[in-house]
Design a protein around this motif. Structure first.
Motif, PDB file in Angstrom:
ATOM      1  N   LEU A 150      32.667  50.546  27.040  1.00 21.12           N
ATOM      2  CA  LEU A 150      33.108  51.519  28.036  1.00 21.12           C
ATOM      3  C   LEU A 150      32.993  52.949  27.517  1.00 21.12           C
ATOM      4  O   LEU A 150      32.695  53.872  28.282  1.00 21.12           O
ATOM      5  CB  LEU A 150      34.552  51.225  28.461  1.00 21.12           C
TER       6      LEU A 150
ATOM      7  N   ARG B 294      29.883  54.176  34.940  1.00 22.59           N
ATOM      8  CA  ARG B 294      31.207  53.563  35.063  1.00 22.59           C
ATOM      9  C   ARG B 294      31.597  53.447  36.535  1.00 22.59           C
ATOM     10  O   ARG B 294      32.140  52.438  36.982  1.00 22.59           O
ATOM     11  CB  ARG B 294      32.254  54.380  34.319  1.00 22.59           C
ATOM     12  N   LEU B 295      31.297  54.496  37.304  1.00 20.48           N
ATOM     13  CA  LEU B 295      31.632  54.467  38.733  1.00 20.48           C
ATOM     14  C   LEU B 295      30.796  53.424  39.453  1.00 20.48           C
ATOM     15  O   LEU B 295      31.293  52.726  40.344  1.00 20.48           O
ATOM     16  CB  LEU B 295      31.410  55.850  39.349  1.00 20.48           C
TER      17      LEU B 295
ATOM     18  N   THR C 238      32.339  50.148  38.827  1.00 20.06           N
ATOM     19  CA  THR C 238      33.577  50.040  39.595  1.00 20.06           C
ATOM     20  C   THR C 238      33.287  49.696  41.045  1.00 20.06           C
ATOM     21  O   THR C 238      33.945  48.831  41.638  1.00 20.06           O
ATOM     22  CB  THR C 238      34.356  51.373  39.517  1.00 20.06           C
ATOM     23  N   LYS C 239      32.302  50.370  41.609  1.00 17.20           N
ATOM     24  CA  LYS C 239      31.945  50.093  43.006  1.00 17.20           C
ATOM     25  C   LYS C 239      31.531  48.634  43.155  1.00 17.20           C
ATOM     26  O   LYS C 239      31.929  47.958  44.111  1.00 17.20           O
ATOM     27  CB  LYS C 239      30.798  51.000  43.446  1.00 17.20           C
TER      28      LYS C 239
ATOM     29  N   PHE D 229      34.730  46.422  42.656  1.00 14.35           N
ATOM     30  CA  PHE D 229      35.695  46.579  43.746  1.00 14.35           C
ATOM     31  C   PHE D 229      35.169  45.954  45.040  1.00 14.35           C
ATOM     32  O   PHE D 229      35.932  45.400  45.834  1.00 14.35           O
ATOM     33  CB  PHE D 229      36.020  48.065  43.961  1.00 14.35           C
TER      34      PHE D 229
ATOM     35  N   ILE E 140      35.871  42.375  44.816  1.00 12.36           N
ATOM     36  CA  ILE E 140      37.315  42.129  44.922  1.00 12.36           C
ATOM     37  C   ILE E 140      37.768  42.236  46.366  1.00 12.36           C
ATOM     38  O   ILE E 140      38.528  41.407  46.872  1.00 12.36           O
ATOM     39  CB  ILE E 140      38.089  43.133  44.034  1.00 12.36           C
TER      40      ILE E 140
ATOM     41  N   LEU F 101      36.554  37.411  44.139  1.00 12.42           N
ATOM     42  CA  LEU F 101      36.822  37.414  42.703  1.00 12.42           C
ATOM     43  C   LEU F 101      38.304  37.159  42.456  1.00 12.42           C
ATOM     44  O   LEU F 101      39.155  37.891  42.945  1.00 12.42           O
ATOM     45  CB  LEU F 101      36.413  38.762  42.120  1.00 12.42           C
ATOM     46  N   GLU F 102      38.592  36.096  41.712  1.00 12.95           N
ATOM     47  CA  GLU F 102      39.957  35.793  41.303  1.00 12.95           C
ATOM     48  C   GLU F 102      40.247  36.585  40.023  1.00 12.95           C
ATOM     49  O   GLU F 102      39.433  36.585  39.107  1.00 12.95           O
ATOM     50  CB  GLU F 102      40.103  34.284  41.036  1.00 12.95           C
ATOM     51  N   MET F 103      41.391  37.236  39.984  1.00  9.96           N
ATOM     52  CA  MET F 103      41.686  38.091  38.829  1.00  9.96           C
ATOM     53  C   MET F 103      42.673  37.400  37.902  1.00  9.96           C
ATOM     54  O   MET F 103      43.856  37.289  38.215  1.00  9.96           O
ATOM     55  CB  MET F 103      42.254  39.435  39.288  1.00  9.96           C
TER      56      MET F 103
ATOM     57  N   PHE G 223      42.895  42.041  33.913  1.00 12.60           N
ATOM     58  CA  PHE G 223      42.710  43.339  34.563  1.00 12.60           C
ATOM     59  C   PHE G 223      41.512  44.061  33.978  1.00 12.60           C
ATOM     60  O   PHE G 223      41.548  44.474  32.822  1.00 12.60           O
ATOM     61  CB  PHE G 223      43.971  44.178  34.376  1.00 12.60           C
ATOM     62  N   PRO G 224      40.458  44.234  34.782  1.00 10.34           N
ATOM     63  CA  PRO G 224      39.288  44.939  34.241  1.00 10.34           C
ATOM     64  C   PRO G 224      39.616  46.384  33.937  1.00 10.34           C
ATOM     65  O   PRO G 224      40.285  47.044  34.747  1.00 10.34           O
ATOM     66  CB  PRO G 224      38.256  44.818  35.388  1.00 10.34           C
ATOM     67  N   PRO G 225      39.151  46.886  32.810  1.00 13.84           N
ATOM     68  CA  PRO G 225      39.469  48.269  32.413  1.00 13.84           C
ATOM     69  C   PRO G 225      38.601  49.300  33.133  1.00 13.84           C
ATOM     70  O   PRO G 225      37.970  50.146  32.517  1.00 13.84           O
ATOM     71  CB  PRO G 225      39.199  48.246  30.907  1.00 13.84           C
ATOM     72  N   LEU G 226      38.546  49.207  34.452  1.00 14.67           N
ATOM     73  CA  LEU G 226      37.727  50.109  35.256  1.00 14.67           C
ATOM     74  C   LEU G 226      38.578  50.790  36.300  1.00 14.67           C
ATOM     75  O   LEU G 226      39.637  50.279  36.670  1.00 14.67           O
ATOM     76  CB  LEU G 226      36.589  49.349  35.929  1.00 14.67           C
TER      77      LEU G 226
END
Lengths: 129, 170
Positions: free
Chosen positions: B138, B146-147, B150-151, B154, B157, B162-164, B167-170
């Motif tokens: 990262l 990184r964005l 994330t897109k 997300f 999600i 996606l089962e969590m 916690f992804p560090p994003l």
């Protein structure tokens, strides 16, 4: 010394009554409308009657986007981000930094998008734990 | 829901508060209030005649000329201020131009990170091992990469794909 003893007696008489005094309280929770919105309390952490394992959090890289994330009792997820070019970016950073016990977060986004459209924060006495 | 006994609480608190005041008054008897008396050594202010101003009003220009003079001064000051104002440059990561080495490192980190995220999405679950695999890369990612990650994450999600489990560090 007699004055001290009298003071202790006064406190011991009054303390039980004062300890029972409390304002209105409501338990925190997380409500998610998939692909649309999330309402969440930070105090959901202490809600022992909430089904499943709901949670909410907000993140942000220094100088980068801000993200809001949550899971409700039905195991449904919500996530959205506010990019640095978004007009609400600075306010979203403030909100992310001010989430605390008693906070209620409300975030919305458009269907099919992961960018937040609205971010709302309220701090309520009755959500405090 | 409010406590059903809460309607008695205000009265109870009022009675206890009054009891506290009475008991405190009994224990701590305040001395009677004394009239203030001016004693020896107190400063006495005497009326003095008003002094003439250092700049007599007769030396001031008439009101319209004074206004024009003030406007001219303000214009000159603003002009001087705008001429001396320098553009403040905010030092952000976006302003920094990466070297060729840094650019290659960013591309490599983006490729590895993208692969980690894509594998998790394909598996339908984000695990602790995915977080641990992503973390070392990262710091090398550009904000754009990184964005983009994330897109991608997300979106999956929000489609409930996606089962969590972590916690992804994003």
């Amino acid at each position: 010394m007699s004055r001290l003893i009298k003071s202790i007696l006064v406190v011991s008489i009054l303390a039980p009554g004062l300890a029972s005094a409390a304002g209105y309280h409501a338990s925190g929770n997380v409500y998610i409308v998939p692909d649309s919105s999330m309402q969440a309390n930070m105090s959901v952490r202490y809600n022992t009657s909430a089904a499943g394992s709901p949670y909410v959090y907000a993140t942000g890289y220094a100088g980068g986007y801000v993200g809001f994330f949550g899971r409700d009792s039905d195991n449904e997820y919500f996530s959205c981000y506010v990019s640095t070019t978004n007009p609400i970016y600075e306010a979203a950073v403030d909100i992310k930094n001010n989430l605390q016990d008693g906070s209620r977060l409300y975030v919305t986004k458009n269907a099919g998008s992961s960018e937040c459209t609205n971010v709302f924060l309220g701090n309520y006495s009755y959500y405090q734990e | 829901m409010p406590d059903s006994n809460s309607r008695f609480l205000p009265a109870l608190i009022a009675v206890q508060f009054l009891t506290l005041i009475m008991l405190t008054a009994m224990f701590f008897r305040l001395p009677p209030r004394e009239n203030p008396v001016t004693g020896a050594g107190d400063t006495v202010v005497e009326d003095k005649p008003v002094q003439e101003p250092a700049f007599p009003a007769s030396h001031l220009p008439a009101a319209p000329e004074l206004k024009d003079a003030l406007r001219e001064i303000v214009r000159e000051e603003l002009a001087a201020l705008s001429a001396s104002t320098e553009t403040v440059r905010v030092n952000t990561r976006q302003d920094k131009i990466p070297s060729e080495n840094e650019r290659q490192e960013q591309e490599t980190a983006a490729a590895i990170s993208g692969s980690i995220v894509q594998q998790a999405i394909s598996a339908g679950v984000w695990r602790r091992t995915d977080t641990e695999a992503l973390l070392p890369h990262l710091g090398e990612l550009s904000d754009e990469h990184r964005l983009a990650l994330t897109k991608q994450l997300f979106s999956s999600i929000n489609r409930q794909e996606l089962e969590m489990e972590d916690f992804p560090p994003l």
